[in-house]
Write a protein that holds these residues in place. Structure first.
Motif, PDB file in Angstrom:
ATOM      1  N   UNK A 128       0.681  -1.349  -0.015  1.00  0.00           N
ATOM      2  CA  UNK A 128      -0.029  -0.113   0.252  1.00  0.00           C
ATOM      3  C   UNK A 128       0.851   1.360  -0.050  1.00  0.00           C
ATOM      4  N   UNK A 129       1.958   1.168   0.557  1.00  0.00           N
ATOM      5  CA  UNK A 129       2.986   2.324   0.600  1.00  0.00           C
ATOM      6  C   UNK A 129       3.484   2.548  -0.889  1.00  0.00           C
ATOM      7  N   UNK A 130       3.662   1.428  -1.905  1.00  0.00           N
ATOM      8  CA  UNK A 130       4.637   1.643  -2.926  1.00  0.00           C
ATOM      9  C   UNK A 130       4.020   2.646  -3.961  1.00  0.00           C
ATOM     10  N   UNK A 131       4.890   3.108  -4.915  1.00  0.00           N
ATOM     11  CA  UNK A 131       4.568   3.645  -6.023  1.00  0.00           C
ATOM     12  C   UNK A 131       3.335   2.879  -6.650  1.00  0.00           C
ATOM     13  N   UNK A 132       2.415   3.407  -7.477  1.00  0.00           N
ATOM     14  CA  UNK A 132       1.618   2.634  -7.944  1.00  0.00           C
ATOM     15  C   UNK A 132       2.212   1.562  -9.171  1.00  0.00           C
TER      16      UNK A 132
END
Length: 257
Positions: A128-132
């Motif tokens: 959920x914290x990653x870049x898309x």
């Protein structure tokens, strides 16, 4: 400031311990394409341990893909956070990624110290914290990095499993079983797909024994071709590798329950 999420683990590390995973990241087409296309090529090394040496090695190897790569090592233990060096920064953080939005996260030998039941939530928090377009490498290896396994994930979930081992010190493919990622290590039992794959790999390795005089790399290439002939979707290798390795889609090894 976002409070770190996770538990302080042993933090054992060592020079070149993660070299096999680093080499794979630098040469995997999907990973390389995402790094090159990123507007902000930020890579996070999550849980680098008692020494930052493997984070520095990761930065050096991935900068062969993109020279302006930014690398930040995160540790949940504040006593392990060290001053930046060689263009690499270090900070306190856990599964929340310290609020960063990286294109790639490497988490090696982190989740193996958690219970299997904790893996889905940890994956969810990291993803959920990653870049898309970001990717997560959840990996495990032995103390010298001779037996390695990792799962590559994007924000939709697991994509693939890779096994890599030293051709000259591991006797057969199932020797990697003790270093499977936490999501799979307890699934190496009859009836589970990962057990089926490792059993078939050992059988193909045994059938390739006449090629043993030519070395374990030649023998493994033949064994891998036998597995493909049997319908196992091992990814074709585009180049000769110093490691014995193979990658399969996650659907090939996903736990049955």
């Amino acid at each position: 400031m976002i409070p770190p999420i996770g538990t302080i683990t042993r933090g054992t590390t060592g020079i070149n311990r993660l070299r096999r995973g680093d080499r794979w990241l630098a040469n995997d087409p999907l990973v390389a394409d995402r790094l090159r296309a990123a507007g902000d090529p930020l890579v996070v090394d999550l849980g680098y341990g008692a020494s930052p040496v493997t984070t520095l090695e990761l930065a050096a190897r991935l900068r062969t893909v993109r020279a302006d790569l930014r690398v930040i090592g995160l540790e949940i233990d504040p006593e392990r956070v060290v001053p930046g060096r060689d263009g690499v920064q270090f900070a306190r953080g856990g599964f929340e990624l310290a609020g960063l939005r990286p294109i790639l996260v490497r988490a090696f030998n982190v989740l193996r110290q958690y219970p299997e039941s904790a893996v889905p939530e940890a994956w969810s928090r990291i993803l959920s914290g990653l870049h898309p377009d970001g990717l997560l490498m959840d990996g495990t290896c032995d103390e010298l990095g001779r037996r390695c396994a990792w799962i590559l994930l994007d924000r939709t979930g697991p994509l693939s499993l890779t096994l890599a081992w030293d051709p000259f010190t591991v006797e057969q493919p199932s020797g990697i079983a003790e270093r499977l990622p936490k999501a799979l290590i307890h699934r190496n039992i009859p009836g589970e797909p990962i057990h089926t794959l490792l059993t078939a790999a050992d059988r193909a390795w045994a059938h390739s024994s006449p090629l043993a005089p030519y070395g374990p790399r030649v023998r493994w290439r033949h064994a891998a071709n036998l597995l493909r002939d049997q319908g196992f979707p091992l990814r074709p290798q585009r180049r000769r590798l110093r490691d014995n390795t193979f990658t399969v889609p996650w659907t090939t090894v996903a736990p049955l329950s």
